[in-house]
Design a protein around this motif. Structure first.
Motif, PDB file in Angstrom:
ATOM      1  N   ARG A  18      53.820 -10.980  36.128  1.00 15.35           N
ATOM      2  CA  ARG A  18      55.018 -11.067  36.115  1.00 15.35           C
ATOM      3  C   ARG A  18      55.574 -10.422  37.988  1.00 15.35           C
ATOM      4  NH1 ARG A  18      55.189  -6.922  33.149  1.00 15.35           N
ATOM      5  NH2 ARG A  18      56.582  -8.840  31.219  1.00 15.35           N
ATOM      6  N   THR A  19      56.284 -11.514  37.880  1.00 10.65           N
ATOM      7  CA  THR A  19      56.327 -10.880  40.077  1.00 10.65           C
ATOM      8  C   THR A  19      58.333 -10.657  40.004  1.00 10.65           C
ATOM      9  OG1 THR A  19      54.884 -13.105  40.266  1.00 10.65           O
ATOM     10  CG2 THR A  19      56.355 -12.620  41.739  1.00 10.65           C
ATOM     11  N   ILE A  20      57.808  -9.932  40.668  1.00 14.97           N
ATOM     12  CA  ILE A  20      59.036  -9.039  40.550  1.00 14.97           C
ATOM     13  C   ILE A  20      59.359  -9.740  42.599  1.00 14.97           C
ATOM     14  CG2 ILE A  20      60.838  -6.943  41.257  1.00 14.97           C
ATOM     15  CD1 ILE A  20      59.048  -6.007  39.152  1.00 14.97           C
ATOM     16  N   ALA A  32      65.877  -5.648  42.123  1.00 22.46           N
ATOM     17  CA  ALA A  32      64.992  -6.826  42.147  1.00 22.46           C
ATOM     18  C   ALA A  32      65.812  -7.932  42.160  1.00 22.46           C
ATOM     19  CB  ALA A  32      64.094  -7.238  41.209  1.00 22.46           C
ATOM     20  N   VAL A  50      63.018 -12.068  39.105  1.00 20.88           N
ATOM     21  CA  VAL A  50      61.850 -11.833  37.905  1.00 20.88           C
ATOM     22  C   VAL A  50      61.519 -13.128  37.653  1.00 20.88           C
ATOM     23  CG1 VAL A  50      60.886 -10.693  36.525  1.00 20.88           C
ATOM     24  CG2 VAL A  50      63.094  -9.412  37.347  1.00 20.88           C
ATOM     25  N   GLU A  79      57.767 -14.685  35.635  1.00 18.14           N
ATOM     26  CA  GLU A  79      56.241 -14.602  33.892  1.00 18.14           C
ATOM     27  C   GLU A  79      56.202 -15.924  34.677  1.00 18.14           C
ATOM     28  OE1 GLU A  79      57.153 -10.970  31.158  1.00 18.14           O
ATOM     29  OE2 GLU A  79      57.136 -13.291  30.743  1.00 18.14           O
TER      30      GLU A  79
END
Length: 313
Positions: free
Chosen positions: A13-15, A29, A32, A34
């Motif tokens: 999971r990248t924010i 953010a 986001v 995934e």
């Protein structure tokens, strides 16, 4: 065909933040995403979009949504039903590409499940050119798990066994090196220091990597691809050592860049290209991955076209 095995896969999971991370404060953010993560999965994703046959062997519970995410990403997969669910890795990337990672260790792998995944890897390796054993080991297995799998594959297939690349760290990598189990290892500079206990001269990093890696290659590993982040990479084989600098790029996320470098190297080797060209391919794929957000797999269209200078050490 290139077979990969990820012992401890993860949902990435990248924010992405619009400003630098400010610990202790509340931030909003920008985006986001995934992705199905895990080093072996990342390698298979790159290989698949490059048009080379691959299969990713993965321990995945029947009710784990991770399997569907892998399938949706277009990665050919051999899922081995296990009791555990995959872990989640959290990455926070700011507008300058500075990355903060929080990786969960995940649940242990049961003994019976370890036996099942080993058998699945052995079966998948029929006719394969490379087997990639990648990533951290889950709890519940010995540090020698990758060595044990390599031995099982070679025992079953003999002279037809694939060459084995290992991308891991810590005790698992130490076991692989001490027992001479790999045709290729892919540490980064920090992992090389951890493995050997020898410091690297940052002022002459490539030459220092060459000297340290020569303590391993070719006696304990047939070759080593040592990635140096934005500084480039060093390839060490029995025949010679080569260094290439990385191109200047705008970094979006470094997650998966090393995995893409390994995939780029294997794709070039699969095509029968010379060591220096394999290193160039590794650099191009790693740089392309770092320029993409999240854990996206670079395609051939994403690769830079600038010259990658290679010099012998």
């Amino acid at each position: 065909m290139i077979v990969t095995f990820t012992a401890n896969p993860a949902l990435d999971r990248t924010i992405t933040l619009g400003a630098a991370l400010r610990p202790g404060e509340v931030q909003t953010a920008d985006s986001v995403r995934e992705d199905a993560g895990g080093k072996g999965v990342n390698v298979s994703r790159v290989v698949a979009v490059a048009g080379v046959e691959t299969i990713a062997v993965l321990p995945v519970a029947v009710d784990d949504p991770y399997g569907a995410i892998v399938a949706a990403a277009g990665v050919p997969m051999r899922a081995v039903p296990v009791a555990r669910h995959v872990r989640t890795n959290l990455t926070i990337a700011d507008h300058e590409g500075v990355t903060t990672k929080i990786n969960l260790s995940g649940e242990p792998l049961a003994d019976a499940d370890a036996v099942a995944v080993t058998a699945a890897v052995v079966e998948a390796c029929e006719g394969a050119r490379w087997l990639v054993l990648a990533g951290s080991l889950p709890g519940g297995v010995a540090d020698s798990f990758y060595v044990d799998i390599a031995e099982a594959v070679r025992t079953r297939w003999g002279g037809d066994a694939p060459r084995i690349a290992v991308d891991t760290s810590g005790p698992a990598l130490r076991e692989v090196v001490e027992r001479g189990a790999a045709d290729l290892i892919k540490p980064n500079d920090e992992e090389l220091v951890e493995l050997t206990g020898l410091a690297l001269d940052e002022g002459a990093l490539a030459d220092a990597v060459h000297r340290v890696a020569r303590r391993i290659v070719p006696v304990r590993a047939a070759s080593a691809l040592v990635t140096l982040g934005g500084a480039g990479a060093v390839l060490v084989t029995a025949e010679g050592t080569w260094f290439a600098e990385a191109p200047r790029i705008k970094v979006a996320s470094t997650v998966g860049a090393g995995d893409s470098s390994l995939a780029g190297y294997l794709l070039a080797e699969h095509a029968g290209l010379a060591p220096a060209v394999r290193l160039q391919s590794a650099i191009r794929y790693g740089a392309a991955a770092a320029s993409l957000p999240g854990t996206q797999a670079p395609t051939p269209a994403d690769l830079g076209t600038g010259d990658i200078a290679v010099r012998s050490l």
